[in-house]
Design an enzyme around this catalytic site. Structure first.
Site, PDB file in Angstrom:
ATOM      1  N   HIS A   1      -4.969  24.433  21.155  1.00 34.70           N
ATOM      2  CA  HIS A   1      -5.105  23.856  19.817  1.00 34.70           C
ATOM      3  C   HIS A   1      -3.768  23.641  19.128  1.00 34.70           C
ATOM      4  O   HIS A   1      -2.964  24.553  19.003  1.00 34.70           O
ATOM      5  CB  HIS A   1      -5.969  24.758  18.932  1.00 34.70           C
ATOM      6  CG  HIS A   1      -6.445  24.085  17.690  1.00 34.70           C
ATOM      7  ND1 HIS A   1      -7.591  23.307  17.660  1.00 34.70           N
ATOM      8  CD2 HIS A   1      -5.935  24.036  16.437  1.00 34.70           C
ATOM      9  CE1 HIS A   1      -7.767  22.823  16.448  1.00 34.70           C
ATOM     10  NE2 HIS A   1      -6.766  23.242  15.687  1.00 34.70           N
TER      11      HIS A   1
ATOM     12  N   ASP B   1      -2.110  21.192  15.666  1.00 36.29           N
ATOM     13  CA  ASP B   1      -2.448  20.328  14.531  1.00 36.29           C
ATOM     14  C   ASP B   1      -1.315  19.411  14.101  1.00 36.29           C
ATOM     15  O   ASP B   1      -1.262  19.013  12.934  1.00 36.29           O
ATOM     16  CB  ASP B   1      -2.892  21.192  13.342  1.00 36.29           C
ATOM     17  CG  ASP B   1      -4.387  21.461  13.361  1.00 36.29           C
ATOM     18  OD1 ASP B   1      -5.154  20.488  13.490  1.00 36.29           O
ATOM     19  OD2 ASP B   1      -4.785  22.637  13.261  1.00 36.29           O
TER      20      ASP B   1
ATOM     21  N   GLU C   1     -11.812  18.405  15.646  1.00 32.87           N
ATOM     22  CA  GLU C   1     -12.035  19.712  15.034  1.00 32.87           C
ATOM     23  C   GLU C   1     -12.973  19.579  13.844  1.00 32.87           C
ATOM     24  O   GLU C   1     -12.570  19.190  12.756  1.00 32.87           O
ATOM     25  CB  GLU C   1     -10.693  20.320  14.589  1.00 32.87           C
ATOM     26  CG  GLU C   1     -10.850  21.747  14.111  1.00 32.87           C
ATOM     27  CD  GLU C   1      -9.532  22.412  13.748  1.00 32.87           C
ATOM     28  OE1 GLU C   1      -8.540  21.694  13.544  1.00 32.87           O
ATOM     29  OE2 GLU C   1      -9.509  23.652  13.666  1.00 32.87           O
TER      30      GLU C   1
ATOM     31  N   HIS D   1     -15.926  22.888  11.232  1.00 30.28           N
ATOM     32  CA  HIS D   1     -14.676  23.436  10.690  1.00 30.28           C
ATOM     33  C   HIS D   1     -15.106  24.440   9.623  1.00 30.28           C
ATOM     34  O   HIS D   1     -15.945  25.303   9.935  1.00 30.28           O
ATOM     35  CB  HIS D   1     -13.731  22.345  10.159  1.00 30.28           C
ATOM     36  CG  HIS D   1     -12.350  22.878   9.919  1.00 30.28           C
ATOM     37  ND1 HIS D   1     -11.897  23.209   8.674  1.00 30.28           N
ATOM     38  CD2 HIS D   1     -11.357  23.182  10.778  1.00 30.28           C
ATOM     39  CE1 HIS D   1     -10.668  23.709   8.767  1.00 30.28           C
ATOM     40  NE2 HIS D   1     -10.317  23.700  10.032  1.00 30.28           N
TER      41      HIS D   1
ATOM     42  N   HIS E   1     -14.240  28.505  14.620  1.00 26.21           N
ATOM     43  CA  HIS E   1     -14.701  28.126  13.275  1.00 26.21           C
ATOM     44  C   HIS E   1     -16.206  28.232  13.080  1.00 26.21           C
ATOM     45  O   HIS E   1     -16.686  28.156  11.948  1.00 26.21           O
ATOM     46  CB  HIS E   1     -14.274  26.700  12.861  1.00 26.21           C
ATOM     47  CG  HIS E   1     -12.826  26.552  12.538  1.00 26.21           C
ATOM     48  ND1 HIS E   1     -12.283  27.004  11.361  1.00 26.21           N
ATOM     49  CD2 HIS E   1     -11.800  26.011  13.249  1.00 26.21           C
ATOM     50  CE1 HIS E   1     -10.978  26.728  11.354  1.00 26.21           C
ATOM     51  NE2 HIS E   1     -10.663  26.134  12.486  1.00 26.21           N
TER      52      HIS E   1
ATOM     53  N   HIS F   1      -9.102  28.378  19.516  1.00 24.29           N
ATOM     54  CA  HIS F   1      -8.054  29.066  18.750  1.00 24.29           C
ATOM     55  C   HIS F   1      -8.670  30.156  17.882  1.00 24.29           C
ATOM     56  O   HIS F   1      -8.830  30.008  16.679  1.00 24.29           O
ATOM     57  CB  HIS F   1      -7.202  28.079  17.942  1.00 24.29           C
ATOM     58  CG  HIS F   1      -7.939  27.217  16.951  1.00 24.29           C
ATOM     59  ND1 HIS F   1      -9.010  26.428  17.288  1.00 24.29           N
ATOM     60  CD2 HIS F   1      -7.733  26.998  15.623  1.00 24.29           C
ATOM     61  CE1 HIS F   1      -9.433  25.778  16.207  1.00 24.29           C
ATOM     62  NE2 HIS F   1      -8.686  26.114  15.185  1.00 24.29           N
TER      63      HIS F   1
ATOM     64  N   ASP G   1      -2.367  27.214  17.731  1.00 20.58           N
ATOM     65  CA  ASP G   1      -2.729  26.731  16.395  1.00 20.58           C
ATOM     66  C   ASP G   1      -1.500  26.350  15.575  1.00 20.58           C
ATOM     67  O   ASP G   1      -1.530  26.389  14.339  1.00 20.58           O
ATOM     68  CB  ASP G   1      -3.566  27.796  15.651  1.00 20.58           C
ATOM     69  CG  ASP G   1      -4.400  27.203  14.511  1.00 20.58           C
ATOM     70  OD1 ASP G   1      -4.469  25.973  14.396  1.00 20.58           O
ATOM     71  OD2 ASP G   1      -4.961  27.983  13.729  1.00 20.58           O
TER      72      ASP G   1
HETATM   73 ZN   LIG Z   1      -8.712  25.399  13.130  1.00 22.35          ZN
END
Ligand SMILES: [Zn+2]
Ligand SMILES: *[C@@H]1O[C@H](CO)[C@@H](O)[C@H](O)[C@H]1NC(C)=O
Ligand SMILES: *[C@@H]1O[C@H](CO)[C@@H](O)[C@H](O)[C@H]1NC(C)=O
Ligand SMILES: *[C@@H]1O[C@H](CO)[C@@H](O)[C@H](O)[C@H]1NC(C)=O
Ligand SMILES: *[C@@H]1O[C@H](CO)[C@@H](O)[C@H](O)[C@H]1NC(C)=O
Ligand SMILES: *[C@@H]1O[C@H](CO)[C@@H](O)[C@H](O)[C@H]1NC(C)=O
Length: 438
Positions: free
Chosen positions: A53, A55, A155, A182, A228, A249, A318
């Site tokens: 993961h 971002d 996600e 999420h 999540h 993650h 993450d």
């Molecule tokens: Zn996340």
């Protein structure tokens, strides 16, 4: 008279001895520390990381509005991820998240998700260091070519707007994993978070439609991601899915009792499913405090190994999902530091090779195998009950029913009525001019 030499001669020779001993000791430390990190790096050259993961796409949106032409992907400021640091960290495959905030649910989540997929696809196809991959075969091949492979994940289940055709179209764009929620519930699955107050439920944490989403992901060969989600949803999915799943993650709840982490009873179910927990580095999930170090992080690896073994563990750093990572682990170049710590804690090279990439490859291959076994199945036409998703932004695609023009109806019907009036008058006007001119 005071003589520096006379008065301190004896202790000085002691001092020299101590000093040289210290020197030798620290040199030893330096060399052994150095050889430890080199051992970690050597291992990562052989088994470069597949990380679950990242971002950076979110940061590209926030900082640059996705204008890739304005940045150099080799060095990107104010973020934790760029090509030079992925290389330094021996990251060979990165799952990049297409994430849009829960605020977009039932609004423009699908458009925003498409735009985030676009930016990942652009990043991974316009730069020769990257390669977009969609299968284990392509992933393996990318390693031979010394490329950084990109996998795309979405996600948050809100991104499919409760629509299986939308899910399928995302698959066709290269998406190979979906995090079912999420921080918000969807109409069909439940989140671990309490931030948003939408689609509240008491039970039924994976609805009939939610099960259809999992079935369709199994059929397509998309990895189900449970990070999540609530524990209720996670265990319902673990019961239902035909393919192994991942927590892309998440860390250990027994080590740090954050609701984003996974408790031991759920880890046991994950192991039965053949799935993977990819340990998250974000400080609040690591130490439950606002500071953490590599030792705190390694505790999660140790604990999960003790509970379900090293074959169920991966890494999902993450990075760029938030700020605040453990000391010495601030960006994607630092992965060797945790491998060094695990080597120090007597993890074998075989175990670490599994954690670094072989476990993920096994899970992804299993997901592909299930897809092949389900190739007889037609695309699912399961629909979510309309009353569960009815909202002003959701149009039911039918010819509009034209009601009487002047009546006591809702504003939208009156709008339709006045549109009709406009249409009628333009037709009349047209004929009028037609006759006048001819
Ligand atoms: Zn996340
Ligand atoms: C990006 O930066 C690298 C290294 O600093 C440089 O070699 C490369 O030419 C740059 N790329 C572009 C498109 O400017
Ligand atoms: C990918 O590589 C791994 C390890 O080298 C191997 O076990 C696996 O069979 C390969 N998978 C495919 C689909 O090529
Ligand atoms: C779920 O909750 C509803 C009420 O909200 C109740 O009627 C139903 O029996 C519950 N189902 C289960 C399986 O607990
Ligand atoms: C975690 O543990 C602390 C102290 O042991 C407790 O106060 C807190 O409520 C727990 N949090 C959760 C989410 O269980
Ligand atoms: C890491 O932090 C813990 C406190 O959570 C501390 O006890 C430990 O000594 C630290 N370890 C290192 C290597 O700094």
């Amino acid at each position: 008279m005071f003589s520096w030499k006379d008065s301190s001669g004896g202790s000085c020779s002691l001092c020299v001895h101590t000093l040289s001993a210290l020197l030798v000791f620290s040199l030893c430390c330096f060399i052994s520390g150095n050889s430890d990190i080199n051992r970690a790096k050597d291992l990562m050259v052989k088994y470069p990381l597949i990380d679950g993961h990242n971002d950076i796409a979110l940061q590209l949106r926030i900082l640059h509005n996705n204008h890739l032409s304005k940045i150099n992907l080799t060095h990107i400021h104010k973020v934790a991820t760029d090509i030079s640091r992925l290389r330094a960290g021996h990251v060979q495959t990165q799952m990049f998240a297409a994430y849009v905030l829960c605020g977009a649910q039932q609004m423009d989540a699908v458009r925003l998700t498409l735009e985030q997929i676009d930016v990942v696809r652009r990043m991974c196809t316009e730069n020769p260091e990257f390669e977009l991959v969609t299968s284990t075969q392509e992933l393996n091949a990318s390693m031979m070519k010394h490329k950084i492979a990109c996998l795309i994940s979405i996600e948050g289940g809100h991104s499919i707007d409760s629509s299986l055709p939308t899910l399928r179209m995302f698959y066709h764009l290269g998406v190979r994993s979906l995090t079912l929620t999420h921080s918000c519930n969807t109409p069909w699955a439940e989140t671990s978070s309490e931030i948003y107050d939408v689609f509240k439920r008491r039970n039924n944490s994976l609805t009939t439609f939610g099960k259809a989403v999992v079935d369709e992901m199994n059929r397509l060969g998309m990895i189900v991601d449970l990070s999540h989600t609530s524990w209720g949803t996670a265990s319902a999915v673990l019961m239902h899915s035909k393919a192994p799943v991942i927590f892309s993650h998440s860390s250990s709840f027994a080590v740090c009792n954050h609701s984003r982490n996974v408790p031991d009873w759920l880890l046991h179910k994950l192991k039965e499913n053949g799935g993977l927990i990819m340990v998250n580095f974000y400080t609040p999930f690591v130490s439950c405090k606002n500071k953490a170090n590599v030792s705190n992080l390694a505790d999660h690896f140790d604990h999960i190994k003790k509970v379900i073994g090293a074959k169920s563990i991966g890494i999902g750093g993450d990075f760029d999902g938030a700020k605040n990572y453990p000391e010495g682990l601030e960006d994607v170049s630092k992965y060797p530091v945790i491998i060094q710590e695990l080597l120090k804690r007597k993890w074998t090279e075989e175990e670490l090779a599994d954690v670094l990439r072989r476990n993920f490859l096994r899970v992804f291959e299993e997901v592909e195998k299930v897809r092949d076994q389900l190739s007889w199945k037609q695309p699912s036409e399961e629909e979510i009950p309309l009353q569960e998703v009815e909202n002003p932004c959701r149009l039911v695609l039918q010819m509009p029913v034209v009601k009487k023009v002047f009546s006591n109806q809702s504003p939208s019907f009156r709008a339709v009525g006045s549109l009709n009036l406009l249409y009628l008058s333009s037709v009349l006007l047209f004929f009028f001019f037609f006759y006048v001119l001819t």
